[in-house]
Structure formats: C-alpha cells, structure tokens
Design a protein around this motif. Structure first.
Motif, PDB file in Angstrom:
ATOM      1  N   ARG A  10       0.835  -1.204   0.000  1.00 14.26           N
ATOM      2  CA  ARG A  10       0.000   0.000   0.000  1.00 14.26           C
ATOM      3  C   ARG A  10       0.874   1.261   0.000  1.00 14.26           C
ATOM      4  O   ARG A  10       2.000   1.253   0.507  1.00 14.26           O
ATOM      5  CB  ARG A  10      -0.900   0.026   1.243  1.00 14.26           C
ATOM      6  N   PRO A  11       0.353   2.371  -0.524  1.00 14.86           N
ATOM      7  CA  PRO A  11       1.091   3.641  -0.428  1.00 14.86           C
ATOM      8  C   PRO A  11       1.283   4.032   1.041  1.00 14.86           C
ATOM      9  O   PRO A  11       0.402   3.793   1.881  1.00 14.86           O
ATOM     10  CB  PRO A  11       0.167   4.631  -1.145  1.00 14.86           C
ATOM     11  N   LYS A  12       2.426   4.627   1.334  1.00 21.91           N
ATOM     12  CA  LYS A  12       2.721   5.100   2.691  1.00 21.91           C
ATOM     13  C   LYS A  12       3.095   6.577   2.613  1.00 21.91           C
ATOM     14  O   LYS A  12       4.056   6.944   1.947  1.00 21.91           O
ATOM     15  CB  LYS A  12       3.864   4.286   3.308  1.00 21.91           C
ATOM     16  N   VAL A  13       2.322   7.399   3.306  1.00 21.06           N
ATOM     17  CA  VAL A  13       2.552   8.843   3.253  1.00 21.06           C
ATOM     18  C   VAL A  13       2.536   9.401   4.672  1.00 21.06           C
ATOM     19  O   VAL A  13       1.886   8.854   5.574  1.00 21.06           O
ATOM     20  CB  VAL A  13       1.486   9.568   2.399  1.00 21.06           C
ATOM     21  N   ALA A  14       3.251  10.503   4.869  1.00 19.32           N
ATOM     22  CA  ALA A  14       3.329  11.117   6.194  1.00 19.32           C
ATOM     23  C   ALA A  14       3.339  12.626   6.077  1.00 19.32           C
ATOM     24  O   ALA A  14       3.942  13.185   5.155  1.00 19.32           O
ATOM     25  CB  ALA A  14       4.578  10.640   6.933  1.00 19.32           C
ATOM     26  N   GLN A  38      14.460  14.723  11.571  1.00 16.73           N
ATOM     27  CA  GLN A  38      14.967  13.365  11.783  1.00 16.73           C
ATOM     28  C   GLN A  38      13.895  12.323  11.489  1.00 16.73           C
ATOM     29  O   GLN A  38      14.187  11.273  10.902  1.00 16.73           O
ATOM     30  CB  GLN A  38      15.470  13.223  13.220  1.00 16.73           C
ATOM     31  N   LEU A  39      12.664  12.601  11.889  1.00 14.23           N
ATOM     32  CA  LEU A  39      11.591  11.652  11.614  1.00 14.23           C
ATOM     33  C   LEU A  39      11.360  11.534  10.112  1.00 14.23           C
ATOM     34  O   LEU A  39      11.127  10.443   9.589  1.00 14.23           O
ATOM     35  CB  LEU A  39      10.311  12.093  12.321  1.00 14.23           C
ATOM     36  N   ARG A  40      11.421  12.663   9.404  1.00 17.94           N
ATOM     37  CA  ARG A  40      11.315  12.614   7.942  1.00 17.94           C
ATOM     38  C   ARG A  40      12.364  11.680   7.352  1.00 17.94           C
ATOM     39  O   ARG A  40      12.052  10.808   6.521  1.00 17.94           O
ATOM     40  CB  ARG A  40      11.497  14.013   7.349  1.00 17.94           C
ATOM     41  N   ASP A  41      13.605  11.843   7.783  1.00 20.19           N
ATOM     42  CA  ASP A  41      14.689  11.039   7.230  1.00 20.19           C
ATOM     43  C   ASP A  41      14.479   9.553   7.503  1.00 20.19           C
ATOM     44  O   ASP A  41      14.701   8.707   6.621  1.00 20.19           O
ATOM     45  CB  ASP A  41      16.029  11.497   7.812  1.00 20.19           C
ATOM     46  N   VAL A  42      14.067   9.222   8.723  1.00 17.97           N
ATOM     47  CA  VAL A  42      13.867   7.820   9.077  1.00 17.97           C
ATOM     48  C   VAL A  42      12.705   7.222   8.287  1.00 17.97           C
ATOM     49  O   VAL A  42      12.803   6.108   7.756  1.00 17.97           O
ATOM     50  CB  VAL A  42      13.625   7.669  10.593  1.00 17.97           C
ATOM     51  N   LEU A  43      11.608   7.947   8.178  1.00 17.41           N
ATOM     52  CA  LEU A  43      10.460   7.426   7.444  1.00 17.41           C
ATOM     53  C   LEU A  43      10.780   7.230   5.965  1.00 17.41           C
ATOM     54  O   LEU A  43      10.287   6.299   5.322  1.00 17.41           O
ATOM     55  CB  LEU A  43       9.260   8.362   7.607  1.00 17.41           C
ATOM     56  N   GLN A  44      11.610   8.103   5.422  1.00 14.86           N
ATOM     57  CA  GLN A  44      11.978   7.947   4.016  1.00 14.86           C
ATOM     58  C   GLN A  44      12.789   6.674   3.793  1.00 14.86           C
ATOM     59  O   GLN A  44      12.710   6.068   2.725  1.00 14.86           O
ATOM     60  CB  GLN A  44      12.763   9.166   3.542  1.00 14.86           C
ATOM     61  N   ILE A 199      10.603   3.642  15.225  1.00 18.35           N
ATOM     62  CA  ILE A 199       9.621   3.813  14.158  1.00 18.35           C
ATOM     63  C   ILE A 199       9.947   3.002  12.910  1.00 18.35           C
ATOM     64  O   ILE A 199       9.045   2.639  12.138  1.00 18.35           O
ATOM     65  CB  ILE A 199       9.477   5.315  13.786  1.00 18.35           C
ATOM     66  N   ASP A 200      11.215   2.690  12.690  1.00 22.08           N
ATOM     67  CA  ASP A 200      11.598   1.962  11.476  1.00 22.08           C
ATOM     68  C   ASP A 200      11.891   0.486  11.729  1.00 22.08           C
ATOM     69  O   ASP A 200      12.531  -0.174  10.910  1.00 22.08           O
ATOM     70  CB  ASP A 200      12.811   2.622  10.823  1.00 22.08           C
ATOM     71  N   ARG A 201      11.406  -0.054  12.832  1.00 16.61           N
ATOM     72  CA  ARG A 201      11.655  -1.472  13.119  1.00 16.61           C
ATOM     73  C   ARG A 201      10.901  -2.358  12.137  1.00 16.61           C
ATOM     74  O   ARG A 201       9.742  -2.116  11.824  1.00 16.61           O
ATOM     75  CB  ARG A 201      11.244  -1.793  14.558  1.00 16.61           C
ATOM     76  N   GLU A 202      11.572  -3.383  11.676  1.00 13.33           N
ATOM     77  CA  GLU A 202      11.002  -4.257  10.657  1.00 13.33           C
ATOM     78  C   GLU A 202      10.036  -5.275  11.253  1.00 13.33           C
ATOM     79  O   GLU A 202      10.308  -5.880  12.294  1.00 13.33           O
ATOM     80  CB  GLU A 202      12.120  -5.000   9.919  1.00 13.33           C
ATOM     81  N   ASP A 203       8.899  -5.464  10.581  1.00 11.67           N
ATOM     82  CA  ASP A 203       7.936  -6.520  10.896  1.00 11.67           C
ATOM     83  C   ASP A 203       7.426  -6.468  12.334  1.00 11.67           C
ATOM     84  O   ASP A 203       7.140  -7.499  12.936  1.00 11.67           O
ATOM     85  CB  ASP A 203       8.561  -7.896  10.617  1.00 11.67           C
TER      86      ASP A 203
END
Length: 314
Positions: A10-14, A38-44, A199-203
């Motif tokens: 699915r698309p992911k937007v913030a 920093q949150l922008r960078d991590v989400l990207q 926030i960027d932890r996998e699965d």
C-alpha cells in the motif's frame, strides 16, 4: 484479523510538522524542528513519501488540508505534530508559531488548528486504510499576557480524542498531563527520542511498537511521563509500518545509500574551495547522512544474512 502482508504494497505517506519558534520564549519547543527533520529522514528509509513543514504560521490548517487531498484511500498515513497545543473547552488546538496575538482562549481557538477536526478529515479520506495520529505536545502553553506563576490553575495537556474510523492515536504523555522542562535530563524530548529509535523497526506491528515506546519512556522517566495510546485500528492491529521481502530490502537499501552518498557529495561541492571546513548546517546534515547510511548498511546486512541463510541446500 488483517495480516501485515495485506498492507505491504500500500502507499505510505506522512505529514510532519515541527513548530519551534514561538513569539514568547517560554513557549518555544527546543527540539521540534530537529525532531521533525529526523523523523522525515527515518520514514523515508522505510519508503514513506513525506511532507515536512517547520514553524508553520497561520497557514497551518491550509497545509494540512492540502496534504489530505493527496491521500489515496487504503494507504498507511502517519501524522506527526511536535509543538505547542492549547486545550480550550475540552478541544485541542495546535498553535501556529505566529502567535503574537493569542492572548485568550477565544483567539487560540480562532488561530489554532483543531486536532479533532484534522483527525476527522484525515480518517474520512482514508477510511479503508491505516491512520497513525501522533501529537508530541508536552509543554504548557502560555498566552502573551499570562503569568507562568499561575500555571497550576491552567488546563494542562491534551484532551482525549475519539474516532470511528481505523486510527491509532498517540500522545507523548498522558491525557491532561504535561512534562516539566528539565533541560539537564532532557525530559521534554524523551518521547521523540524513543519514537525515532523504534519507528523503522522491521515486521513489528504498530501497536506493539508504540507499547514498547510507552514502556521505555515510562521507565526512563521513572513514571513521570507516561505516553497515552488510543488503539482504534480494529482488524488492522497486525499491520506494520515496514515489511518487505529480503530481496526488496537489499535493493531498497542500495538505492537509498546511493542517494545519500550523492547528497553528501553535493554538499561538499558547494563548500567554498580551500576553506577546509563546512558551515554548521552542512556539518549537521553530513552527520545525519552518515548516521542514516550506517543504519541502512546494518539493515541491508541483516537482509542479506536472512536471505542466504534460508536458501535450500544444493
């Protein structure tokens, strides 16, 4: 119950907003802009398309509405606001930084952006998707003619918000609570620090991720700050923000590392020749780039290990 894989494509937007520079010194939110970036960078790095705004003024609600127009129903949508908020008559108003005229509840409600209204618009546009709504507002907001000595009689913190649509609502501290600005311990930024770490932890399902953030903040603050969650994800409770096949993760990391290296070279090329040093802004960004590349390399290495360790023996 919906599986995490159902949302993997699915698309992911913030939409990220960091409001720092308020007119009154006592109202400034020291870490808001850096948290937002920093949150922008991590989400990207986990494939979110991010819209970032820092120090929004009276155009704040307009920018939110413009973002909502771009949402495709069925997406994973994350909204993060770090800045000042004022509770008026049981409603939460996000305060713009051009707050010089805000001297009463009436003006705050007129100039501020109603958090519940933003949430309603967002979830109505994304009824069949997953919405995450984060309010990182932990300080008391004072009007320009209001004495800090009377703060005990002021309404504190955020009022709870409800929604009938799928949404996970997260407050940085308890409803009706604020956090003291203890600069030595940096307590007013604890939530953001743990959000960025997780926030960027996998699965990892969204609800599990925020539960761990809450536990870590509560423990580190010795119970003085307890983030507050309202889980309305319903059948989407196993959705993860980041889930990809190992092959996809390897390719994605390679692309992101190449992009960051190109950005680093571009920064270096714009520095005055022979100066031997970088501007403060350039040095800060290069530090962020190095940290991101390091994280991406670890993620890539883990994906490579899993991919080749699970191959069938020949």
């Amino acid at each position: 119950m919906s599986k995490a894989s159902d949302f993997s494509s699915r698309p992911k937007v913030a939409l990220i907003i960091g409001n720092r520079n308020y007119k009154r010194k006592e109202n400034r939110v020291k870490h808001a802009a850096s948290n937002a970036r920093q949150l922008r960078d991590v989400l990207q790095t986990i494939n979110f398309r991010v819209t970032l705004h820092v120090d929004l003024q009276k155009e704040m609600l307009k920018q939110v509405v413009e973002f909502i127009k771009t949402i495709e129903d069925g997406s994973i949508v994350l909204f993060y606001y770090c800045g000042q908020c004022r509770q008026v008559d049981g409603k939460n108003y996000l305060i713009p930084t051009d707050d010089g005229r805000i001297e009463s509840d009436i003006v705050a409600s007129e100039m501020g952006a109603n958090a519940a209204s933003i949430l309603r618009r967002l979830t109505e546009k994304n009824e069949s998707g997953v919405n995450i709504f984060i309010l990182d507002c932990v300080k008391q907001y004072f009007y320009n003619r209001q004495s800090t000595s009377n703060s005990d009689r002021l309404p504190k913190g955020l009022k709870t918000i409800t929604s009938s649509n799928p949404v996970f609502i997260q407050f940085a501290c308890g409803a009706g609570k604020i956090v003291s600005n203890n600069r030595k311990k940096n307590q007013d930024n604890l939530f953001a620090e743990h959000l960025l770490k997780n926030i960027d932890r996998e699965d990892v399902p969204i609800i599990d991720m925020f539960q761990e953030i809450t536990e870590n903040v509560t423990q580190e603050s010795r119970g003085k700050q307890q983030p507050f969650s309202m889980n309305g994800l319903h059948q989407y409770d196993q959705v993860c923000l980041y889930t990809m096949s190992d092959e996809e993760k390897i390719n994605d990391c390679n692309v992101r590392i190449e992009e960051l290296n190109d950005e680093s070279e571009d920064i270096a090329s714009k520095q005055p020749q022979g100066s031997g040093s970088y501007s403060l802004a350039a040095s800060c960004r290069l530090g962020e780039i190095r940290a991101l590349i390091h994280k991406l390399k670890i993620r890539r290495q883990n994906a490579i290990y899993r991919k080749y360790s699970t191959l069938p023996a020949k």
